[in-house]
Scaffold this motif. Structure first.
Motif, PDB file in Angstrom:
ATOM      1  N   GLN A  37     -22.652  -8.223 -14.620  1.00 45.79           N
ATOM      2  CA  GLN A  37     -21.805  -7.055 -14.912  1.00 45.79           C
ATOM      3  C   GLN A  37     -20.482  -7.492 -15.522  1.00 45.79           C
ATOM      4  O   GLN A  37     -19.861  -6.758 -16.277  1.00 45.79           O
ATOM      5  N   ALA A  45     -21.231  -7.911 -19.233  1.00 46.02           N
ATOM      6  CA  ALA A  45     -22.102  -6.947 -19.912  1.00 46.02           C
ATOM      7  C   ALA A  45     -21.371  -6.211 -21.030  1.00 46.02           C
ATOM      8  O   ALA A  45     -21.995  -5.660 -21.923  1.00 46.02           O
ATOM      9  N   LYS A  82     -28.211  -7.467 -26.393  1.00 41.81           N
ATOM     10  CA  LYS A  82     -29.569  -7.860 -26.037  1.00 41.81           C
ATOM     11  C   LYS A  82     -29.933  -9.126 -26.798  1.00 41.81           C
ATOM     12  O   LYS A  82     -29.629  -9.249 -27.986  1.00 41.81           O
ATOM     13  N   LYS A 110     -32.790  -8.916 -16.664  1.00 39.71           N
ATOM     14  CA  LYS A 110     -32.803  -7.477 -16.514  1.00 39.71           C
ATOM     15  C   LYS A 110     -31.738  -6.824 -17.408  1.00 39.71           C
ATOM     16  O   LYS A 110     -31.982  -5.841 -18.080  1.00 39.71           O
ATOM     17  N   TYR A 111     -30.587  -7.437 -17.429  1.00 37.93           N
ATOM     18  CA  TYR A 111     -29.509  -6.865 -18.226  1.00 37.93           C
ATOM     19  C   TYR A 111     -29.610  -7.162 -19.713  1.00 37.93           C
ATOM     20  O   TYR A 111     -29.227  -6.348 -20.538  1.00 37.93           O
ATOM     21  N   PHE A 112     -30.065  -8.355 -20.044  1.00 32.70           N
ATOM     22  CA  PHE A 112     -29.852  -8.794 -21.427  1.00 32.70           C
ATOM     23  C   PHE A 112     -31.086  -9.170 -22.230  1.00 32.70           C
ATOM     24  O   PHE A 112     -30.984  -9.348 -23.434  1.00 32.70           O
TER      25      PHE A 112
END
Ligand SMILES: C[S@@+](CC[C@H](N)C(=O)[O-])C[C@H]1O[C@@H](n2cnc3c(N)ncnc32)[C@H](O)[C@@H]1O
Lengths: 357, 231
Positions: free
Chosen positions: B130, B133, B138, B160-162
């Motif tokens: 976070q 982020a 991506k 999961k995030y990127f």
């Protein structure tokens, strides 16, 4: 994922480095409030956002696409260039807040000395040990370790190798397989210590420039690092009068740090600087006084401003040149012949002990 | 001098019958960590030491390397940039987000970023995606070499995030930072299991091999996010 019946308008806010975004439940941008494109301000924002992490919606638009869509930048390349500048600034400012220290260099210098001590002992052990199996091999140190690690038993030396002859006629004992493996592993470790040593040296050379640029310029990376290490920190070195800088390292207790490159104990380690080491003996005292005074100045400049000041080096060079000009010939008497003792020069001078590493 | 391209931007040079791994030097004339520079036919290469780089070791252990000249990479545990510098050579039209949490090493990394236009330094803890982020887009590939006990978890949350849907995760797992006494094989098995089914994001492990003799007790691994066809 929750999809609230009918109302598609669950809006989440998400702040990207270039602006505040309003995202719909699919993560698409509904609205954006762009920041000013000034890199310095953006860097501050980036740091702030990092410190107070926001909730991040998993479904969110791609940042790059959003930035282009909202016309923050026009092209992919513009995005890269600006983001890079912002992040470099941000990281620099974060670092300067957490770490401005010379201690990692000092650790490295001390690690070098530890390695030297150990690697010498281990190399001697290998020499003695392997000598039982191949006494005719005239190698020591890293060369020997590399050899043992590469070949193990002398019977592995291939025909055509310059040592093949010697190896086949050797009077050494035979080496059993188990012993050979052991010796190889041992030699491997020695090799990697030598590698690490170079790695650390390289590291010191590379980092001195950013930690103490002036000291690095005047004294050289390695000597500068050693001076910091012996003084205890850059701050302490900066606080020493230059007469102390001149004799740092002459102290016996500190001397053990120097083992490998011990200069004559009457002088400090600044005598290791080629400016002095390569000068004729009668100029050395004066040159080292001049060098010490500029080293002090350099350490202070590094500690207080941190910026490279070219004028220190220029004035040092001028000073050194004028000393050389003023003292072209040896004086009649040796300068530090004590009291009445008159010895014609050269007593301690001729003893040039063994090779450098 | 015979030069073979093993993967996009990754070369094997043959110098007097010795094979040398290398990348094309983006900044000719500069060596990053003391590595050898080799010129051939007007092109300068930088030797890539597999003993100093997990990715280098993975190349030599014949992993399929999911990198192209225009890839975007998130690199977790960049340290002073030894491996990052080679990826930077490979990604002529790409970008690397290099995350490192030690301010001391970050200093050296920044020097590298100052020279190379395709590295973006991020001083942050990889446990807290976070916190970056707002910076990272991506990416096509996440490379992770953090040597932490919760390596698998770090990889999972960052993916999961990127990670792009069809992107790749490359991971170096060091058994000794998870458990110093347990057998590495057992640890590796458990880490793979975690990646396959231990988190709310699941991976399909495409390739896994130990990285010896270059790195003892390290497992190299390439995975993709597992996508259930009917979703
Ligand atoms: C084994 S080194 C990486 C070497 C590097 N990959 C290379 O080949 O050049 C591991 C690095 O990960 C960093 N690291 C460890 N935990 C981290 C975390 N939670 N977030 C970011 N960096 C981390 C360490 O500071 C260290 O520099």
């Amino acid at each position: 994922m929750l999809r609230s019946g009918g109302s598609e308008l669950t809006i989440t806010e998400f702040t990207a480095w270039f602006g505040k975004l309003k995202l719909d439940s699919q993560g698409e941008v509904q609205d954006c409030d762009l920041f000013d494109g000034n890199p310095e301000k953006l860097a501050e924002l980036v740091v702030e956002l990092q410190e107070n992490s926001q909730a991040v919606p998993l479904k969110r638009t791609d940042l790059r696409d959003a930035a282009i869509e909202c016309s923050f930048v026009e092209l992919d390349e513009d995005y890269d260039v600006l983001l890079r500048e912002v992040c470099i600034r941000a990281a620099k400012s974060q670092i300067s807040r957490t770490d401005s220290d010379d201690s990692r260099i000092i650790q490295a210098v001390e690690a070098l000395d530890d390695i030297d001590k150990n690697v010498n002992e281990l190399s001697e052990r290998l020499f003695e040990w392997y000598g039982r199996y191949f006494p005719e091999l005239e190698m020591t140190g890293e060369e020997l370790a590399g050899f043992v690690s590469a070949y193990g038993s002398r019977t592995n030396i291939p025909e055509g190798h310059e040592l093949f002859e010697k190896a086949s006629k050797s009077m050494g004992a035979e080496l059993s397989f188990a012993d050979e493996e052991l010796l190889r592993a041992f030699a491997n470790n020695i090799c990697s210590l030598y590698d690490t040593r170079r790695y650390i040296e390289n590291y010191i050379n590379n980092s001195m420039g950013s930690v103490a640029p002036n000291l690095c310029e005047i004294a050289g990376a390695s000597l500068g690092a050693r001076l910091m290490s012996m003084a205890g920190s850059l701050e302490k070195l900066a606080a020493f009068p230059s007469s102390t800088v001149q004799v740092i390292g002459a102290n016996r207790a500190l001397f053990k740090h120097l083992r490998s490159k011990a200069p004559s104990p009457k002088h400090g380690i600044i005598f290791n600087n080629p400016v002095i080491k390569n000068a004729p003996w009668w100029q050395r005292g004066k040159l080292s006084r001049a060098l010490a005074s500029k080293i002090s100045l350099a350490a202070r400049t590094d500690f207080y401003s941190g910026e490279l000041d070219q004028s220190i080096k220029d004035s040092l060079d001028k000073k050194l040149e004028s000393i050389r000009q003023a003292n072209p010939n040896p004086p009649k008497k040796k300068p530090h012949g004590k009291g009445g003792k008159r010895k014609s020069g050269g007593k301690n001078r001729s003893k040039k002990s063994g090779g450098k590493r | 001098m015979p030069v073979k391209e093993l993967h996009s931007g990754i070369y094997e040079l043959d110098i007097d019958d010795r094979k040398i791994l290398a990348t094309k030097n983006m900044i000719p004339g500069t060596s990053v960590y003391g590595e050898r520079l080799i010129s051939d036919d007007g092109i300068e290469y930088r030797q890539w030491d597999p003993c100093r780089s997990k990715l280098g070791a993975m190349v030599l252990r014949n992993f399929d390397i999911p990198l192209d000249a225009d890839s975007t990479v998130l690199y977790l545990g960049a340290a002073s940039g030894t491996t990052v510098s080679h990826i930077s050579d490979i990604l002529m039209d790409g970008l690397i987000y290099a995350v490192e949490f030690s301010p001391r090493t970050m200093r050296d990394l920044i020097q590298l970023c100052d020279q190379r236009p395709n590295i973006i330094p991020i001083l942050a803890d990889a446990n807290k995606p976070q916190s970056y982020a707002h910076i990272v887009e991506k990416v096509d590939m996440i490379f992770q070499d953090v040597a932490q006990p919760n390596q698998a978890e770090i990889a999972a949350i960052n993916s999961k995030y990127f990670l792009e849907e069809h992107g790749h995760l490359m991971l170096s797992i060091k058994s000794r930072s998870i458990d110093t006494v347990a057998s590495p094989k057992k640890i590796f098995k458990e880490e793979v299991r975690k990646l396959e089914s231990g988190f709310d994001i699941e991976f399909e492990v495409l390739e896994r091999k130990e990285l010896d003799p270059f790195h003892e007790d390290h497992l190299g691994l390439v995975a993709q996010i597992f996508v259930d066809e009917e979703d």
